[in-house]
Design a protein around this motif. Structure first.
Motif, mmCIF file in Angstrom:
data_model
loop_
_atom_site.group_PDB
_atom_site.id
_atom_site.type_symbol
_atom_site.label_atom_id
_atom_site.label_comp_id
_atom_site.label_asym_id
_atom_site.label_seq_id
_atom_site.Cartn_x
_atom_site.Cartn_y
_atom_site.Cartn_z
ATOM 1 N N UNK A 142 9.183 -1.520 -11.022
ATOM 2 C CA UNK A 142 9.751 -1.861 -11.508
ATOM 3 C C UNK A 142 9.248 -2.950 -13.011
ATOM 4 N N UNK A 143 9.036 -3.378 -13.932
ATOM 5 C CA UNK A 143 8.423 -4.131 -14.021
ATOM 6 C C UNK A 143 7.805 -5.580 -13.110
ATOM 7 N N UNK A 144 8.282 -6.640 -12.883
ATOM 8 C CA UNK A 144 7.728 -7.174 -11.944
ATOM 9 C C UNK A 144 6.783 -6.642 -11.085
ATOM 10 N N UNK A 145 8.045 -6.223 -10.381
ATOM 11 C CA UNK A 145 8.231 -5.860 -9.137
ATOM 12 C C UNK A 145 6.432 -4.858 -9.433
ATOM 13 N N UNK A 146 5.477 -4.557 -9.766
ATOM 14 C CA UNK A 146 4.751 -3.878 -9.839
ATOM 15 C C UNK A 146 4.005 -4.853 -9.618
ATOM 16 N N UNK A 147 3.325 -5.707 -9.634
ATOM 17 C CA UNK A 147 2.261 -6.832 -9.157
ATOM 18 C C UNK A 147 1.688 -6.663 -8.360
ATOM 19 N N UNK A 148 1.180 -6.788 -6.539
ATOM 20 C CA UNK A 148 0.422 -6.463 -5.647
ATOM 21 C C UNK A 148 0.694 -5.475 -5.416
ATOM 22 N N UNK A 149 2.158 -4.231 -5.854
ATOM 23 C CA UNK A 149 1.602 -3.390 -4.961
ATOM 24 C C UNK A 149 0.878 -2.017 -5.361
ATOM 25 N N UNK A 150 0.484 -1.570 -6.320
ATOM 26 C CA UNK A 150 -0.542 -0.630 -6.709
ATOM 27 C C UNK A 150 -1.863 -1.759 -6.428
ATOM 28 N N UNK A 151 -2.097 -2.916 -5.901
ATOM 29 C CA UNK A 151 -3.197 -2.444 -5.327
ATOM 30 C C UNK A 151 -3.055 -2.181 -4.098
ATOM 31 N N UNK A 152 -2.193 -3.301 -2.918
ATOM 32 C CA UNK A 152 -2.174 -2.838 -1.719
ATOM 33 C C UNK A 152 -2.076 -1.414 -1.077
ATOM 34 N N UNK A 153 -1.399 -0.501 -2.507
ATOM 35 C CA UNK A 153 -0.961 1.172 -1.842
ATOM 36 C C UNK A 153 -2.827 1.806 -2.070
ATOM 37 N N UNK A 154 -4.285 0.838 -3.071
ATOM 38 C CA UNK A 154 -4.861 1.089 -3.116
ATOM 39 C C UNK A 154 -5.837 1.103 -1.779
#
Length: 250
Positions: free
Chosen positions: A186-198
């Motif tokens: 959601x919005x700014x909560x995207x931040x580092x999350x996709x990168x950390x998940x990868x």
């Protein structure tokens, strides 16, 4: 269909051992996977190495790991919590400081199978010349330093070699997920999350909502399910007041 939803958060997290390395999403409290971090505390995990943008400004999330003496090494950009520096100079936690853009690219590179890359960020500074103290001894004297980084010039500009981050586990927080692991932030909560998940070899996602498999459109999927192994629902996080002292903690 592989159903990745797990009813029991703590049972799912049992696979994370002491000494594990964790790529953690979030920027401050935005998108921080507090339920997963609290779960590690409840399981008693210790000696953890976190790759994360910042510690935060209180004793929740990464700050709780610090408060309870579970953090061995912080690799990130903004360890702004004053108590972190108290532990750092006492030799109780290690610090690998990384420019924010470099941290993001190191996570992306690790998740994309890119071994290393050159960047001008940090060239010619303590972060690359072997003089930055990664740890201190009990007498507040430098005990170890970040190793000097390989340097090259491109178009006359100094660059340093940085390695992709491959963490044992990824911890992220998403707004929505389907049962095969596709995530929407959601919005700014995207931040580092996709990168950390990868970057995690095994990634956990705490989510606010589970939706049918066909509900998320292609443009709504910010992290494909191929990177996600387990999904759990969020639960209230534990906040420890800042006035709580670190002195005398186990």
């Amino acid at each position: 269909m592989i159903d990745k939803f797990r009813e029991d958060l703590l049972a799912a997290l049992e696979v994370i051992p002491d000494g594990a390395s964790l790529a953690v999403g979030g920027f401050g409290s935005s998108g921080r996977p507090n339920a997963l971090l609290d779960g590690l505390c409840e399981l008693g995990r210790r000696d953890l190495h976190v790759y994360v943008n910042n510690v935060g400004d209180d004793f929740s999330g990464i700050g709780r790991l610090l408060h309870e003496g579970r953090l061995r090494r912080f690799t990130g950009s903004f360890p702004v919590l004053p108590e972190f520096y108290e532990e750092y100079f006492k030799g109780k936690v290690e610090l690998e400081l990384i420019p924010q853009g470099t941290l993001a690219e190191r996570m992306r590179a690790g998740g994309s199978g890119i071994a290393a890359f050159f960047t001008p960020s940090g060239a010619g500074t303590m972060l690359s010349d072997g003089t930055f103290p990664v740890s201190y001894d009990g007498d507040q004297r430098p005990a170890d330093h970040l190793p000097a980084k390989e340097a090259r010039e491109f178009d006359g500009i100094p660059h340093v070699l940085e390695y992709g981050i491959k963490a044992d586990f990824g911890l992220v927080k998403a707004q929505k997920a389907d049962r095969i692991g596709n995530l929407r932030f959601h919005l700014s909560a995207r931040n580092f999350n996709p990168l950390a998940g990868m970057a995690g070899a095994h990634t956990f996602a705490e989510v606010e909502q589970i939706v049918p498999v066909d509900e998320l459109g292609p443009d709504d999927i910010h992290l494909p399910g191929v990177f996600v192994d387990d999904i759990v629902m969020t639960k209230p996080s534990i906040n420890i007041p800042r006035q709580a002292s670190l002195a005398g903690r186990a």
